[in-house]
Design an enzyme around this catalytic site. Structure first.
Site, mmCIF file in Angstrom:
data_model
loop_
_atom_site.group_PDB
_atom_site.id
_atom_site.type_symbol
_atom_site.label_atom_id
_atom_site.label_comp_id
_atom_site.label_asym_id
_atom_site.label_seq_id
_atom_site.Cartn_x
_atom_site.Cartn_y
_atom_site.Cartn_z
ATOM 1 C CE LYS A 38 -8.336 -1.142 -2.295
ATOM 2 N NZ LYS A 38 -7.138 -2.018 -2.161
ATOM 3 C CG MET A 55 -8.512 6.598 6.481
ATOM 4 S SD MET A 55 -9.120 5.047 5.768
ATOM 5 C CE MET A 55 -10.326 4.558 6.975
ATOM 6 C CG ASP A 93 -2.066 -0.950 1.121
ATOM 7 O OD1 ASP A 93 -2.390 -1.348 -0.006
ATOM 8 O OD2 ASP A 93 -2.643 -1.307 2.169
#
Length: 262
Positions: A74, A189, A50
């Site tokens: 992502k 996030m 990631d």
């Protein structure tokens, strides 16, 4: 058969040579991965990475020239590799006899889709070892001298994903309830939705004067931390040009300071 205090209870050991190792890489700094995670990286043939965790410094953990490193990041509001394709690649590499590592940031089970990958591997008969990691929700505030709990101040904490704004039809959060818990709130996030999250918490009864702390790129050399209040959280995000990855903490602990030497 019943168990009593004299009956030994054992936990089955993981497979000696699991086909896939699902590793939490920690909050960012390369040396905050676990020793076990580092050893699996060193043994791997293929590493699916990631964009968070120690991805950019893999060469400090293993000899990357002997491995195939595949970026399946992502990126927030950017390039994305579909989760379904990542799942397929894990099975493809493992089925080809490769020792595969799936390296994730933080902990694979804290908003990391790790369990989805474990389930997919199990459905395809692929053995998997899960190696926990240090989650940014706790470690990043700690790196900025913000304790998630403190004796006499708070007795609980709640980790929240802020990737969906309050009121979104897919959101599973009760913001009014979160505002009333008395817990430290650690939000990951959630940079883009910080202003809306702050408004929802204040609408739920949490005072705008509640201390808050924002930590960008925590544990890295580029770490930046800012103290503010819940009422100024959204504006502070903009004025300080905060970008992901960042963690912000709301609660009394965000107002604590380290006492200087007398």
């Amino acid at each position: 058969m019943s168990l009593d205090e004299s009956t030994p209870v054992t936990t089955p050991a993981p497979s000696a040579a699991p086909t896939v190792a699902l590793i939490g890489g920690g909050p960012g700094a390369w040396d905050l991965i676990t020793v076990r995670g580092m050893r699996r990286l060193q043994d791997a043939d293929v590493i699916l990475t990631d964009h968070l965790g120690p991805t950019s410094e893999l060469d400090r953990l293993c000899d990357v020239t002997t491995k195939e490193v595949v970026d399946v990041s992502k990126l927030p509001y950017g390039r994305q590799v579909a989760q379904s394709r990542t799942n397929e690649m894990l099975v493809e590499y493992a089925s080809a006899g490769k020792k595969v590592v799936r390296l994730k940031g933080g902990d694979p089970y804290v908003f990391g889709r790790g369990f989805e990958e474990l389930q997919y591997l199990a459905e395809h008969g692929i053995a998997c070892e899960v190696i926990p990691g240090v989650t940014s929700a706790i470690s990043v505030p700690g790196a900025a001298d913000v304790p998630i709990t403190q004796r006499g101040v708070v007795h609980s904490f709640t980790v929240i994903s802020g990737h969906l704004p309050p009121g979104h039809p897919s959101s599973l959060l009760d913001w009014d309830a979160l505002a009333k818990t008395g817990s430290t709130l650690s939000i990951i996030m959630g940079v883009k939705n910080a202003g809306k999250i702050a408004d929802a918490l204040m609408s739920g009864g949490l005072p705008g004067s509640t201390p808050a702390a924002i930590i960008q790129e925590g544990t890295m050399d580029t770490q930046k931390s800012v103290r503010c209040t819940l009422g100024t959280l959204g504006d502070t995000m903009k004025s300080e040009n905060i970008k992901p990855p960042a963690v912000y903490v709301v609660g009394a602990v965000a107002g604590l300071e380290v006492a200087p030497n007398a």
